[in-house]
Scaffold this motif. Sequence first.
Motif, PDB file in Angstrom:
ATOM      1  N   GLY A   5       0.777  -1.226   0.000  1.00 34.38           N
ATOM      2  CA  GLY A   5       0.000   0.000   0.000  1.00 34.38           C
ATOM      3  C   GLY A   5       0.811   1.279   0.000  1.00 34.38           C
ATOM      4  O   GLY A   5       0.266   2.367   0.056  1.00 34.38           O
ATOM      5  N   GLN A   6       2.109   1.168  -0.049  1.00 38.11           N
ATOM      6  CA  GLN A   6       3.006   2.317  -0.137  1.00 38.11           C
ATOM      7  C   GLN A   6       2.828   3.324   1.006  1.00 38.11           C
ATOM      8  O   GLN A   6       3.023   4.516   0.836  1.00 38.11           O
ATOM      9  N   GLY A   7       2.468   2.827   2.205  1.00 39.83           N
ATOM     10  CA  GLY A   7       2.329   3.691   3.364  1.00 39.83           C
ATOM     11  C   GLY A   7       3.661   4.071   3.977  1.00 39.83           C
ATOM     12  O   GLY A   7       3.740   5.014   4.764  1.00 39.83           O
ATOM     13  N   TYR A   8       4.703   3.327   3.617  1.00 42.33           N
ATOM     14  CA  TYR A   8       6.036   3.560   4.173  1.00 42.33           C
ATOM     15  C   TYR A   8       7.049   3.818   3.070  1.00 42.33           C
ATOM     16  O   TYR A   8       6.854   3.444   1.919  1.00 42.33           O
ATOM     17  N   VAL A   9       8.157   4.408   3.481  1.00 40.03           N
ATOM     18  CA  VAL A   9       9.353   4.518   2.659  1.00 40.03           C
ATOM     19  C   VAL A   9      10.459   3.827   3.454  1.00 40.03           C
ATOM     20  O   VAL A   9      10.592   4.053   4.660  1.00 40.03           O
ATOM     21  N   ALA A  10      11.206   2.964   2.800  1.00 39.45           N
ATOM     22  CA  ALA A  10      12.320   2.284   3.470  1.00 39.45           C
ATOM     23  C   ALA A  10      13.519   3.228   3.532  1.00 39.45           C
ATOM     24  O   ALA A  10      13.834   3.904   2.556  1.00 39.45           O
ATOM     25  N   ARG A  11      14.152   3.267   4.704  1.00 33.84           N
ATOM     26  CA  ARG A  11      15.321   4.117   4.904  1.00 33.84           C
ATOM     27  C   ARG A  11      16.375   3.371   5.706  1.00 33.84           C
ATOM     28  O   ARG A  11      16.058   2.686   6.666  1.00 33.84           O
ATOM     29  N   TRP A  12      17.627   3.514   5.298  1.00 33.72           N
ATOM     30  CA  TRP A  12      18.745   3.020   6.092  1.00 33.72           C
ATOM     31  C   TRP A  12      19.138   4.128   7.048  1.00 33.72           C
ATOM     32  O   TRP A  12      19.334   5.270   6.634  1.00 33.72           O
ATOM     33  N   VAL A  13      19.221   3.816   8.335  1.00 35.12           N
ATOM     34  CA  VAL A  13      19.562   4.819   9.341  1.00 35.12           C
ATOM     35  C   VAL A  13      20.586   4.248  10.311  1.00 35.12           C
ATOM     36  O   VAL A  13      20.723   3.032  10.451  1.00 35.12           O
ATOM     37  N   ALA A  14      21.293   5.149  10.993  1.00 34.83           N
ATOM     38  CA  ALA A  14      22.200   4.737  12.066  1.00 34.83           C
ATOM     39  C   ALA A  14      21.363   4.512  13.321  1.00 34.83           C
ATOM     40  O   ALA A  14      20.523   5.333  13.673  1.00 34.83           O
ATOM     41  N   VAL A  15      21.584   3.370  13.973  1.00 33.56           N
ATOM     42  CA  VAL A  15      20.824   2.988  15.160  1.00 33.56           C
ATOM     43  C   VAL A  15      21.795   2.724  16.302  1.00 33.56           C
ATOM     44  O   VAL A  15      22.800   2.032  16.122  1.00 33.56           O
ATOM     45  N   ALA A  16      21.504   3.296  17.470  1.00 31.51           N
ATOM     46  CA  ALA A  16      22.329   3.049  18.653  1.00 31.51           C
ATOM     47  C   ALA A  16      21.859   1.765  19.324  1.00 31.51           C
ATOM     48  O   ALA A  16      20.671   1.583  19.555  1.00 31.51           O
ATOM     49  N   THR A  17      22.792   0.854  19.594  1.00 30.97           N
ATOM     50  CA  THR A  17      22.481  -0.386  20.301  1.00 30.97           C
ATOM     51  C   THR A  17      23.416  -0.519  21.498  1.00 30.97           C
ATOM     52  O   THR A  17      24.389   0.223  21.625  1.00 30.97           O
ATOM     53  N   ASP A  18      23.136  -1.505  22.345  1.00 35.16           N
ATOM     54  CA  ASP A  18      24.012  -1.772  23.491  1.00 35.16           C
ATOM     55  C   ASP A  18      25.423  -2.160  23.048  1.00 35.16           C
ATOM     56  O   ASP A  18      26.374  -2.005  23.803  1.00 35.16           O
ATOM     57  N   ARG A  19      25.538  -2.662  21.840  1.00 31.19           N
ATOM     58  CA  ARG A  19      26.845  -3.082  21.309  1.00 31.19           C
ATOM     59  C   ARG A  19      27.480  -2.046  20.397  1.00 31.19           C
ATOM     60  O   ARG A  19      28.441  -2.330  19.704  1.00 31.19           O
ATOM     61  N   GLY A  20      26.892  -0.863  20.368  1.00 32.29           N
ATOM     62  CA  GLY A  20      27.417   0.202  19.511  1.00 32.29           C
ATOM     63  C   GLY A  20      26.500   0.466  18.334  1.00 32.29           C
ATOM     64  O   GLY A  20      25.486  -0.211  18.145  1.00 32.29           O
ATOM     65  N   VAL A  73      24.829   0.620  14.664  1.00 31.92           N
ATOM     66  CA  VAL A  73      24.677  -0.255  13.503  1.00 31.92           C
ATOM     67  C   VAL A  73      23.836   0.485  12.468  1.00 31.92           C
ATOM     68  O   VAL A  73      23.144   1.451  12.791  1.00 31.92           O
ATOM     69  N   THR A  74      23.896   0.031  11.247  1.00 33.79           N
ATOM     70  CA  THR A  74      23.025   0.551  10.203  1.00 33.79           C
ATOM     71  C   THR A  74      21.831  -0.381  10.114  1.00 33.79           C
ATOM     72  O   THR A  74      21.988  -1.599  10.071  1.00 33.79           O
ATOM     73  N   ALA A  75      20.630   0.216  10.119  1.00 28.74           N
ATOM     74  CA  ALA A  75      19.412  -0.601  10.125  1.00 28.74           C
ATOM     75  C   ALA A  75      18.425  -0.100   9.081  1.00 28.74           C
ATOM     76  O   ALA A  75      18.349   1.101   8.803  1.00 28.74           O
ATOM     77  N   LEU A  76      17.685  -1.032   8.534  1.00 30.63           N
ATOM     78  CA  LEU A  76      16.604  -0.713   7.614  1.00 30.63           C
ATOM     79  C   LEU A  76      15.384  -0.362   8.447  1.00 30.63           C
ATOM     80  O   LEU A  76      14.989  -1.112   9.340  1.00 30.63           O
TER      81      LEU A  76
END
Length: 128
Positions: free
Chosen positions: A36-51, A53-56
Amino acid sequence: MLALDRAGSCRGVAFRLDGHDAHATLMPVWRREMKGQGYVARWVAVATDRGPVTALTFVANHASDRYTGRLDEAAIADRIATGCGHLGPSAEYLLHTVAACAELGIHDPHLWRLQALVAERLEVCATG
Protein backbone atom coordinates in the motif's frame (compact mmCIF):
# COMPACT_ATOMS: atom_id res chain seq x y z
CA MET A 1 -0.90 2.33 11.30
CA LEU A 2 1.74 3.44 13.70
CA ALA A 3 4.72 4.91 11.91
CA LEU A 4 7.77 7.04 12.45
CA ASP A 5 7.64 10.40 10.77
CA ARG A 6 10.49 12.65 9.67
CA ALA A 7 12.73 13.59 12.55
CA GLY A 8 11.00 10.99 14.71
CA SER A 9 12.71 8.52 16.96
CA CYS A 10 11.79 5.45 18.96
CA ARG A 11 13.14 2.82 21.31
CA GLY A 12 12.71 -0.72 20.18
CA VAL A 13 14.38 -3.85 18.95
CA ALA A 14 16.87 -4.18 16.12
CA PHE A 15 16.83 -7.57 14.46
CA ARG A 16 20.00 -8.89 12.86
CA LEU A 17 19.61 -10.64 9.52
CA ASP A 18 21.63 -13.80 9.93
CA GLY A 19 22.20 -16.60 7.54
CA HIS A 20 23.32 -16.98 4.00
CA ASP A 21 20.23 -15.51 2.41
CA ALA A 22 19.34 -12.19 4.04
CA HIS A 23 17.08 -11.44 1.07
CA ALA A 24 14.85 -14.45 1.81
CA THR A 25 14.68 -13.46 5.48
CA LEU A 26 13.81 -9.85 4.72
CA MET A 27 11.24 -10.38 1.93
CA PRO A 28 8.24 -11.38 4.13
CA VAL A 29 8.79 -8.27 6.26
CA TRP A 30 9.26 -6.12 3.15
CA ARG A 31 6.05 -7.41 1.55
CA ARG A 32 4.05 -6.75 4.73
CA GLU A 33 5.44 -3.30 5.47
CA MET A 34 5.57 -1.96 1.92
CA LYS A 35 2.03 -3.04 0.98
CA GLY A 36 0.00 0.00 0.00
CA GLN A 37 3.01 2.32 -0.14
CA GLY A 38 2.33 3.69 3.36
CA TYR A 39 6.04 3.56 4.17
CA VAL A 40 9.35 4.52 2.66
CA ALA A 41 12.32 2.28 3.47
CA ARG A 42 15.32 4.12 4.90
CA TRP A 43 18.75 3.02 6.09
CA VAL A 44 19.56 4.82 9.34
CA ALA A 45 22.20 4.74 12.07
CA VAL A 46 20.82 2.99 15.16
CA ALA A 47 22.33 3.05 18.65
CA THR A 48 22.48 -0.39 20.30
CA ASP A 49 24.01 -1.77 23.49
CA ARG A 50 26.84 -3.08 21.31
CA GLY A 51 27.42 0.20 19.51
CA PRO A 52 25.99 1.83 16.39
CA VAL A 53 24.68 -0.26 13.50
CA THR A 54 23.02 0.55 10.20
CA ALA A 55 19.41 -0.60 10.13
CA LEU A 56 16.60 -0.71 7.61
CA THR A 57 13.59 1.24 8.90
CA PHE A 58 10.15 1.98 7.53
CA VAL A 59 9.00 5.60 7.91
CA ALA A 60 5.76 7.35 6.96
CA ASN A 61 5.48 8.02 3.24
CA HIS A 62 4.31 11.64 2.86
CA ALA A 63 3.45 11.00 -0.80
CA SER A 64 1.02 8.20 0.09
CA ASP A 65 -2.73 8.80 0.11
CA ARG A 66 -2.65 7.05 3.49
CA TYR A 67 -0.60 9.83 5.06
CA THR A 68 -2.84 12.13 7.10
CA GLY A 69 -0.25 14.64 8.14
CA ARG A 70 0.30 15.55 11.78
CA LEU A 71 -2.79 14.93 13.92
CA ASP A 72 -3.45 15.52 17.61
CA GLU A 73 -3.82 12.49 19.88
CA ALA A 74 -7.63 12.68 19.93
CA ALA A 75 -7.82 12.52 16.12
CA ILE A 76 -5.27 9.68 16.03
CA ALA A 77 -7.29 7.75 18.64
CA ASP A 78 -10.49 8.25 16.59
CA ARG A 79 -8.83 6.73 13.53
CA ILE A 80 -7.26 3.84 15.44
CA ALA A 81 -10.54 3.02 17.22
CA THR A 82 -12.41 2.74 13.91
CA GLY A 83 -9.67 1.62 11.53
CA CYS A 84 -9.13 -1.84 10.16
CA GLY A 85 -6.53 -3.02 7.69
CA HIS A 86 -5.80 -6.25 5.84
CA LEU A 87 -4.19 -7.69 9.00
CA GLY A 88 -7.00 -6.72 11.38
CA PRO A 89 -8.27 -3.85 13.55
CA SER A 90 -5.95 -0.94 14.21
CA ALA A 91 -6.95 -0.96 17.90
CA GLU A 92 -5.74 -4.55 18.19
CA TYR A 93 -2.45 -3.63 16.53
CA LEU A 94 -1.97 -0.79 19.02
CA LEU A 95 -2.79 -3.11 21.93
CA HIS A 96 -0.21 -5.66 20.77
CA THR A 97 2.37 -2.92 20.20
CA VAL A 98 1.90 -1.49 23.70
CA ALA A 99 2.03 -4.99 25.24
CA ALA A 100 5.21 -5.88 23.33
CA CYS A 101 6.85 -2.63 24.42
CA ALA A 102 5.86 -3.30 28.04
CA GLU A 103 7.43 -6.77 27.87
CA LEU A 104 10.66 -5.15 26.70
CA GLY A 105 10.56 -2.54 29.47
CA ILE A 106 9.78 0.25 27.01
CA HIS A 107 7.26 2.77 28.28
CA ASP A 108 6.30 5.24 25.57
CA PRO A 109 3.97 7.86 27.10
CA HIS A 110 2.45 8.71 23.71
CA LEU A 111 1.50 5.08 23.00
CA TRP A 112 0.08 4.65 26.51
CA ARG A 113 -2.07 7.79 26.13
CA LEU A 114 -3.27 6.59 22.73
CA GLN A 115 -4.13 3.19 24.20
CA ALA A 116 -6.24 4.86 26.93
CA LEU A 117 -8.00 7.14 24.42
CA VAL A 118 -8.74 4.26 22.07
CA ALA A 119 -10.05 2.15 24.96
CA GLU A 120 -12.41 5.00 25.93
CA ARG A 121 -13.74 5.21 22.38
CA LEU A 122 -14.23 1.44 22.13
CA GLU A 123 -16.03 1.44 25.51
CA VAL A 124 -18.45 4.11 24.26
CA CYS A 125 -19.12 2.09 21.09
CA ALA A 126 -19.69 -1.11 23.09
CA THR A 127 -22.11 0.49 25.55
CA GLY A 128 -23.74 3.01 23.24
